[in-house]
Design a protein around this motif. Structure first.
Motif, mmCIF file in Angstrom:
data_model
loop_
_atom_site.group_PDB
_atom_site.id
_atom_site.type_symbol
_atom_site.label_atom_id
_atom_site.label_comp_id
_atom_site.label_asym_id
_atom_site.label_seq_id
_atom_site.Cartn_x
_atom_site.Cartn_y
_atom_site.Cartn_z
ATOM 1 N N GLU A 24 43.572 34.246 34.134
ATOM 2 C CA GLU A 24 42.371 34.552 34.662
ATOM 3 C C GLU A 24 41.884 34.298 36.205
ATOM 4 O OE1 GLU A 24 43.472 32.038 33.058
ATOM 5 O OE2 GLU A 24 42.892 30.254 33.629
ATOM 6 N N GLU A 25 43.135 34.111 36.848
ATOM 7 C CA GLU A 25 42.934 34.196 38.326
ATOM 8 C C GLU A 25 43.477 35.297 39.179
ATOM 9 O OE1 GLU A 25 41.273 31.833 39.421
ATOM 10 O OE2 GLU A 25 42.078 29.715 39.379
ATOM 11 N N VAL A 26 44.088 36.145 38.273
ATOM 12 C CA VAL A 26 44.734 37.463 38.909
ATOM 13 C C VAL A 26 43.725 38.385 39.406
ATOM 14 C CG1 VAL A 26 46.056 39.394 38.529
ATOM 15 C CG2 VAL A 26 46.809 37.215 37.443
ATOM 16 N N ARG A 27 42.625 38.560 38.517
ATOM 17 C CA ARG A 27 41.644 39.481 39.193
ATOM 18 C C ARG A 27 40.948 39.020 40.327
ATOM 19 N NH1 ARG A 27 36.475 40.216 38.559
ATOM 20 N NH2 ARG A 27 35.837 42.550 38.735
ATOM 21 N N HIS A 28 40.758 37.816 40.319
ATOM 22 C CA HIS A 28 39.947 37.216 41.373
ATOM 23 C C HIS A 28 40.803 37.150 42.567
ATOM 24 C CE1 HIS A 28 38.006 33.112 43.168
ATOM 25 N NE2 HIS A 28 37.335 34.173 43.681
ATOM 26 N N ILE A 29 42.192 37.043 42.594
ATOM 27 C CA ILE A 29 42.925 37.379 43.816
ATOM 28 C C ILE A 29 42.877 38.832 44.334
ATOM 29 C CG2 ILE A 29 45.332 37.431 44.699
ATOM 30 C CD1 ILE A 29 45.734 34.686 42.851
ATOM 31 N N GLY A 30 43.256 39.468 43.368
ATOM 32 C CA GLY A 30 43.266 41.047 43.891
ATOM 33 C C GLY A 30 41.933 41.601 43.846
ATOM 34 N N LYS A 31 41.185 41.541 42.863
ATOM 35 C CA LYS A 31 39.940 42.533 42.907
ATOM 36 C C LYS A 31 38.793 41.909 43.730
ATOM 37 C CE LYS A 31 40.505 46.069 40.165
ATOM 38 N NZ LYS A 31 40.039 47.407 40.381
ATOM 39 N N VAL A 32 38.641 40.386 43.560
ATOM 40 C CA VAL A 32 37.457 39.853 44.165
ATOM 41 C C VAL A 32 37.807 39.284 45.807
ATOM 42 C CG1 VAL A 32 35.864 37.969 44.202
ATOM 43 C CG2 VAL A 32 36.535 38.844 41.964
ATOM 44 N N LEU A 33 38.889 38.870 46.012
ATOM 45 C CA LEU A 33 39.260 38.278 47.270
ATOM 46 C C LEU A 33 40.157 39.329 48.037
ATOM 47 C CD1 LEU A 33 40.215 34.860 46.768
ATOM 48 C CD2 LEU A 33 37.964 35.517 47.542
ATOM 49 N N ARG A 34 40.815 40.443 47.405
ATOM 50 C CA ARG A 34 41.380 41.600 47.889
ATOM 51 C C ARG A 34 42.681 40.982 48.570
ATOM 52 N NH1 ARG A 34 38.693 46.564 47.931
ATOM 53 N NH2 ARG A 34 36.375 46.452 47.028
ATOM 54 N N LYS A 35 43.289 40.148 48.122
ATOM 55 C CA LYS A 35 44.362 39.593 48.854
ATOM 56 C C LYS A 35 45.730 40.443 48.171
ATOM 57 C CE LYS A 35 42.754 35.561 50.347
ATOM 58 N NZ LYS A 35 42.567 35.557 51.707
ATOM 59 N N GLN A 36 46.833 40.523 49.214
ATOM 60 C CA GLN A 36 47.886 41.342 48.996
ATOM 61 C C GLN A 36 49.121 40.485 49.155
ATOM 62 O OE1 GLN A 36 47.394 44.198 52.009
ATOM 63 N NE2 GLN A 36 46.123 45.391 50.732
ATOM 64 N N ALA A 37 50.233 40.680 48.892
ATOM 65 C CA ALA A 37 51.712 40.109 49.315
ATOM 66 C C ALA A 37 51.471 39.731 50.721
ATOM 67 C CB ALA A 37 52.786 40.897 48.648
ATOM 68 N N GLY A 38 51.950 38.586 50.936
ATOM 69 C CA GLY A 38 51.857 38.423 52.205
ATOM 70 C C GLY A 38 50.738 37.514 52.955
ATOM 71 N N ASP A 39 49.439 37.612 52.016
ATOM 72 C CA ASP A 39 48.412 36.772 52.461
ATOM 73 C C ASP A 39 48.757 35.226 51.841
ATOM 74 O OD1 ASP A 39 47.171 39.020 53.476
ATOM 75 O OD2 ASP A 39 46.090 39.408 51.779
ATOM 76 N N PHE A 40 47.709 34.478 52.286
ATOM 77 C CA PHE A 40 47.731 33.085 52.074
ATOM 78 C C PHE A 40 46.514 32.690 51.155
ATOM 79 C CE2 PHE A 40 50.458 33.618 55.495
ATOM 80 C CZ PHE A 40 51.620 32.854 55.344
#
Lengths: 231, 231
Positions: A24-40
């Motif tokens: 349930e956090e995956v969408r939040h990380i990628g879509k909402v916060l737009r985080k990518q590999a290498g981000d913190f």
């Protein structure tokens, strides 16, 4: 470091400082916060660790990270709140959320004399607690339980604790000062405590605290009592 | 006398000690409480009068009563709370409800720097205030208003009041004691106060109070600050 969001990773999901994020956090990380590999991002495991996590995988379906730094956050004082169950689920969940924000460490939901018959939905309570922990940036996951009566609660928790009961017949809160002892805070359901419950509290040397001349709803009394016990 | 429910009758609807109950209360009186002509209910006009009312007409469409006794209830201390507007309407209404229960006398909803653009629906706010007044058995209807900025609020209310701002950088609440002066309590929206708003508060000799190490939602901070100011 994005300090606005705090993620929760259950300790059993962390292996050798790496973790997969809950689905349930995956969408939040990628879509909402737009985080990518290498981000913190920041996370906690709910046992007191505040974690800086470097993302190593982020795609549509999964996200993984590695802990790059871990700090121990002190637990703060123990706060046990026993609250009579209320039927309106939105108010119950609100009470749970507010108790977590205001520092509860153990929340006891009580089928009290005036609660009526109702079923607690554990998944909803747990979800609300985790969400409020993240929102309020606490690193210790409060525990919760369900009890059949306030008498059960007193038997389990009165030893070595000052019992504090929110009741209109108590001393006014201005004249009451929380002691240094750990406290067992008790708030009644809509309709308040029964005479029997009050008698049992008196037998446990309870202090009765009056939260003012206005009649308070259960969730409001919980907020006020936790605040007075020390935020 | 049924003391569980308190009805609200606006003073302009009371003529020579008689009143028609508002339409939305008629069903409550007849269907829910099963009251008939000759029964008694309690009501307030929101100006401090607690009224014992004898019902003289109860039917499906209307209900009327006559005041048989009136007592003046003391107003309690002034409590002005200025709160940054929050977008989630359920949380906003919850904050309004809790503020009324916890004794607010004037609620100022503020379009603050971090509030974003939003429209306040006056009818919803008024309904929530009246409902919470009845629920908490207050006999004084709190007033409310909308302001364009915290600067407006300070200009209007700082004179002869101690300005109290809830802020993580303030003194801890354990070390803070509300004075005898009336207070202007200020709580930020989600995202807190802007630097400019804090500077304006400093220029108004504000006291900054830290409500604990957990990050609190707006409505939670409002509950805590009102409680600390004295329930």
């Amino acid at each position: 470091m994005d300090e606005h969001f705090l993620f929760y990773i259950p300790p059993e999901d962390i292996r050798e400082e790496r973790m997969w994020f809950p689905e349930e956090e995956v969408r939040h990380i990628g879509k909402v916060l737009r985080k990518q590999a290498g981000d913190f991002v920041q996370a906690t495991d709910g046992t007191g660790r505040l974690l800086d996590v470097e993302l190593i995988v982020v795609d549509k379906k999964k996200a993984a990270g590695e802990i790059v730094q871990s700090r121990e956050i002190s637990a703060g004082p123990e706060r046990v709140l026993a609250m009579g169950l209320i039927r309106q689920r939105d108010r119950l969940e609100f009470a749970v959320e507010k108790a977590v924000e205001l520092g509860v460490t153990r929340l006891v939901l009580v089928h009290s004399d005036h609660s009526g018959t109702m079923t607690v939905k554990p998944a909803r309570i747990e979800k609300t607690i985790i969400s409020a922990m993240k929102q309020s940036r606490r690193c210790h996951l409060p525990v919760w339980e369900e009890r059949d009566s306030f008498y059960d609660v007193l038997s389990a928790y009165r030893d070595n604790r000052t019992v504090i009961m929110a009741d209109p017949e108590g001393v006014t809160s201005r004249d009451w000062h929380p002691g240094r002892n750990p406290a067992l805070l008790m708030v009644g359901p809509e309709g308040g405590f029964s005479g029997k419950e009050k008698d049992q509290a008196i037998a446990s040397a309870a202090q009765f605290v009056n939260l003012g001349s206005n009649r308070l709803r259960t969730e409001t009394a919980a907020c006020a009592l936790l605040t007075l016990a020390g935020v």
